[in-house]
Motif scaffolding. Structure first.
Motif, PDB file in Angstrom:
ATOM      1  N   UNK A   1      48.005  25.500  46.076  1.00  0.00           N
ATOM      2  CA  UNK A   1      47.782  24.517  46.892  1.00  0.00           C
ATOM      3  C   UNK A   1      47.107  23.118  46.495  1.00  0.00           C
ATOM      4  N   UNK A   2      47.391  22.009  47.011  1.00  0.00           N
ATOM      5  CA  UNK A   2      46.916  20.784  46.498  1.00  0.00           C
ATOM      6  C   UNK A   2      45.737  20.404  47.600  1.00  0.00           C
ATOM      7  N   UNK A   3      44.992  19.528  47.130  1.00  0.00           N
ATOM      8  CA  UNK A   3      43.861  19.262  48.129  1.00  0.00           C
ATOM      9  C   UNK A   3      44.394  18.523  49.284  1.00  0.00           C
ATOM     10  N   UNK A   4      45.407  17.656  48.926  1.00  0.00           N
ATOM     11  CA  UNK A   4      46.072  16.993  50.256  1.00  0.00           C
ATOM     12  C   UNK A   4      46.965  17.828  51.299  1.00  0.00           C
ATOM     13  N   UNK A   5      47.660  18.884  50.590  1.00  0.00           N
ATOM     14  CA  UNK A   5      48.308  20.250  51.365  1.00  0.00           C
ATOM     15  C   UNK A   5      47.349  20.903  52.049  1.00  0.00           C
ATOM     16  N   UNK A   6      46.053  21.086  51.444  1.00  0.00           N
ATOM     17  CA  UNK A   6      45.014  22.008  52.152  1.00  0.00           C
ATOM     18  C   UNK A   6      44.406  21.124  53.126  1.00  0.00           C
ATOM     19  N   UNK A   7      44.183  19.616  53.222  1.00  0.00           N
ATOM     20  CA  UNK A   7      43.902  19.108  54.327  1.00  0.00           C
ATOM     21  C   UNK A   7      44.892  19.178  55.558  1.00  0.00           C
ATOM     22  N   UNK A   8      46.051  18.778  55.175  1.00  0.00           N
ATOM     23  CA  UNK A   8      47.058  18.788  56.188  1.00  0.00           C
ATOM     24  C   UNK A   8      47.170  20.312  56.692  1.00  0.00           C
ATOM     25  N   UNK A   9      47.107  21.321  56.176  1.00  0.00           N
ATOM     26  CA  UNK A   9      47.113  22.578  56.693  1.00  0.00           C
ATOM     27  C   UNK A   9      45.933  22.863  57.438  1.00  0.00           C
ATOM     28  N   UNK A  10      44.594  22.340  57.256  1.00  0.00           N
ATOM     29  CA  UNK A  10      43.567  22.358  58.108  1.00  0.00           C
ATOM     30  C   UNK A  10      43.633  21.617  59.292  1.00  0.00           C
ATOM     31  N   UNK A  11      44.435  20.449  59.368  1.00  0.00           N
ATOM     32  CA  UNK A  11      44.373  19.771  60.428  1.00  0.00           C
ATOM     33  C   UNK A  11      45.050  20.346  61.611  1.00  0.00           C
ATOM     34  N   UNK A  12      45.890  21.452  61.169  1.00  0.00           N
ATOM     35  CA  UNK A  12      46.705  22.127  62.435  1.00  0.00           C
ATOM     36  C   UNK A  12      45.751  23.086  63.146  1.00  0.00           C
ATOM     37  N   UNK A  13      44.612  23.502  62.432  1.00  0.00           N
ATOM     38  CA  UNK A  13      43.717  24.294  63.236  1.00  0.00           C
ATOM     39  C   UNK A  13      42.743  23.707  64.068  1.00  0.00           C
ATOM     40  N   UNK A  14      42.639  22.399  63.808  1.00  0.00           N
ATOM     41  CA  UNK A  14      41.448  21.685  64.100  1.00  0.00           C
ATOM     42  C   UNK A  14      41.221  21.357  65.592  1.00  0.00           C
ATOM     43  N   UNK A  15      42.361  21.176  66.398  1.00  0.00           N
ATOM     44  CA  UNK A  15      42.424  21.018  67.895  1.00  0.00           C
ATOM     45  C   UNK A  15      41.773  22.099  68.498  1.00  0.00           C
ATOM     46  N   UNK A  16      42.256  23.419  68.011  1.00  0.00           N
ATOM     47  CA  UNK A  16      41.784  24.690  68.853  1.00  0.00           C
ATOM     48  C   UNK A  16      40.253  24.815  68.609  1.00  0.00           C
ATOM     49  N   UNK A  17      39.992  24.932  67.339  1.00  0.00           N
ATOM     50  CA  UNK A  17      38.500  25.114  66.926  1.00  0.00           C
ATOM     51  C   UNK A  17      37.646  24.151  67.377  1.00  0.00           C
ATOM     52  N   UNK A  18      38.074  22.942  67.460  1.00  0.00           N
ATOM     53  CA  UNK A  18      37.331  21.732  68.134  1.00  0.00           C
ATOM     54  C   UNK A  18      36.986  21.918  69.615  1.00  0.00           C
ATOM     55  N   UNK A  19      38.023  22.371  70.330  1.00  0.00           N
ATOM     56  CA  UNK A  19      38.213  22.467  71.790  1.00  0.00           C
ATOM     57  C   UNK A  19      37.006  23.807  72.060  1.00  0.00           C
ATOM     58  N   UNK A  20      37.365  24.801  71.517  1.00  0.00           N
ATOM     59  CA  UNK A  20      36.420  25.999  71.540  1.00  0.00           C
ATOM     60  C   UNK A  20      34.909  25.547  71.524  1.00  0.00           C
ATOM     61  N   UNK A  21      34.723  25.226  70.386  1.00  0.00           N
ATOM     62  CA  UNK A  21      33.039  24.876  69.877  1.00  0.00           C
ATOM     63  C   UNK A  21      32.617  23.912  71.007  1.00  0.00           C
ATOM     64  N   UNK A  22      33.353  22.774  71.210  1.00  0.00           N
ATOM     65  CA  UNK A  22      32.810  21.938  72.040  1.00  0.00           C
ATOM     66  C   UNK A  22      32.854  22.490  73.592  1.00  0.00           C
ATOM     67  N   UNK A  23      33.505  23.451  73.887  1.00  0.00           N
ATOM     68  CA  UNK A  23      33.525  24.191  75.264  1.00  0.00           C
ATOM     69  C   UNK A  23      32.304  24.744  75.339  1.00  0.00           C
ATOM     70  N   UNK A  24      31.878  25.755  74.341  1.00  0.00           N
ATOM     71  CA  UNK A  24      30.837  26.405  74.113  1.00  0.00           C
ATOM     72  C   UNK A  24      29.656  25.555  74.317  1.00  0.00           C
ATOM     73  N   UNK A  25      29.490  24.525  73.564  1.00  0.00           N
ATOM     74  CA  UNK A  25      28.387  23.556  73.648  1.00  0.00           C
ATOM     75  C   UNK A  25      27.985  22.979  74.959  1.00  0.00           C
ATOM     76  N   UNK A  26      29.398  22.458  75.459  1.00  0.00           N
ATOM     77  CA  UNK A  26      29.132  22.052  76.900  1.00  0.00           C
ATOM     78  C   UNK A  26      28.671  23.053  77.864  1.00  0.00           C
TER      79      UNK A  26
END
Length: 187
Positions: free
Chosen positions: A141-166
Motif C-alpha cells: 500500500x502507498x501512502x495515498x492509497x492508505x489515506x484513501x482507504x482510511x477515509x472510508x471509515x472516517x464517517x462512522x468513527x467520527x459519528x460514534x466518537x462525537x455522539x459519545x462526546x455529546x
C-alpha cells in the motif's frame, strides 16, 4: 478521610467508570448480543478532562491493551489486529487525552465540540495510517492509497466518537445544573 485521599479515590472511581465504558463499547468481541460502537477515542478525551495526570492515561491505555489481549485469547472468530500498526493507538489516544486536558475547565459547548472534532480527526488519521502502513496487512500500500482507504471509515468513527462526546456533555451539564440548583436553593 482527608481531601487528598478523597480526590485520589474520586479519580480511581472515574478511571473505573471509563474502563467499564470501554469494556462495554469494545465488548463486541465478547458480548455479541450487546454491540455498542467503540467509545475509546471519546473516553480518552473525557479522561483527559476529568483525571488529567499521565499515570491515569497510562492506566487506561494499559487496560485497553490488556482487554484486547484477553479478548484475542478468548475469541477464535474475531481477530484483533495486535501488531506494529497497533502502536498507533498510543499517540491517537494521547492526542485525545491532550485535547481533553486543554478543555478541562471549559464551560463553552462550542469550544468543547470544536476541540472534540479536531482531536477526533487527528486521532483517526494517526490510528488509521499507522495501522494501514505498519500492520503488515497491506504490504504494497502507498501512502495515498492508505489515506484513501482510511477515509472510508472516517464517517462512522467520527459519528460514534462525537455522539459519545455529546452525550457526555449533556449528562454532565444536567448533573451540574441539578447540583448547583439544589445548592442555591439550600442557601
Amino acid at each position: 478521610m482527608s481531601l487528598i485521599a478523597y480526590l485520589k479515590n474520586k479519580k480511581l472511581h472515574i478511571l473505573t467508570l471509563l474502563g467499564l465504558a470501554m469494556l462495554l463499547t469494545r465488548g463486541e468481541h465478547l458480548l455479541n448480543s450487546v454491540s455498542l460502537p467503540d467509545a475509546s477515542f471519546a473516553l480518552f478525551l473525557i479522561g483527559g478532562m476529568l483525571i488529567k495526570k499521565p499515570r491515569w492515561f497510562i492506566s487506561l491505555f494499559v487496560f485497553s491493551v490488556v482487554f484486547d489481549l484477553i479478548t484475542l485469547s478468548l475469541s477464535n472468530h474475531h481477530h484483533i489486529p495486535i501488531n506494529l500498526g497497533y502502536l498507533g493507538l498510543l499517540p491517537s489516544y494521547g492526542i485525545m487525552w491532550f485535547f481533553g486536558l486543554s478543555i478541562a475547565n471549559t464551560r463553552s459547548f462550542l469550544k468543547f465540540a470544536a476541540f472534540g472534532v479536531i482531536a477526533t480527526l487527528i486521532a483517526f488519521v494517526i490510528s488509521t495510517q499507522t495501522y494501514n502502513l505498519l500492520s503488515g496487512n497491506f504490504p504494497d500500500i502507498t501512502i495515498s492509497e492508505s489515506i484513501q482507504t482510511g477515509w472510508e471509515y472516517l464517517p462512522q468513527s467520527f459519528i460514534y466518537t462525537m455522539s459519545y462526546l455529546l452525550a457526555y456533555w449533556g449528562i454532565q451539564s444536567l448533573f451540574k445544573r441539578q447540583f448547583f440548583s439544589q445548592k442555591a436553593t439550600a442557601l
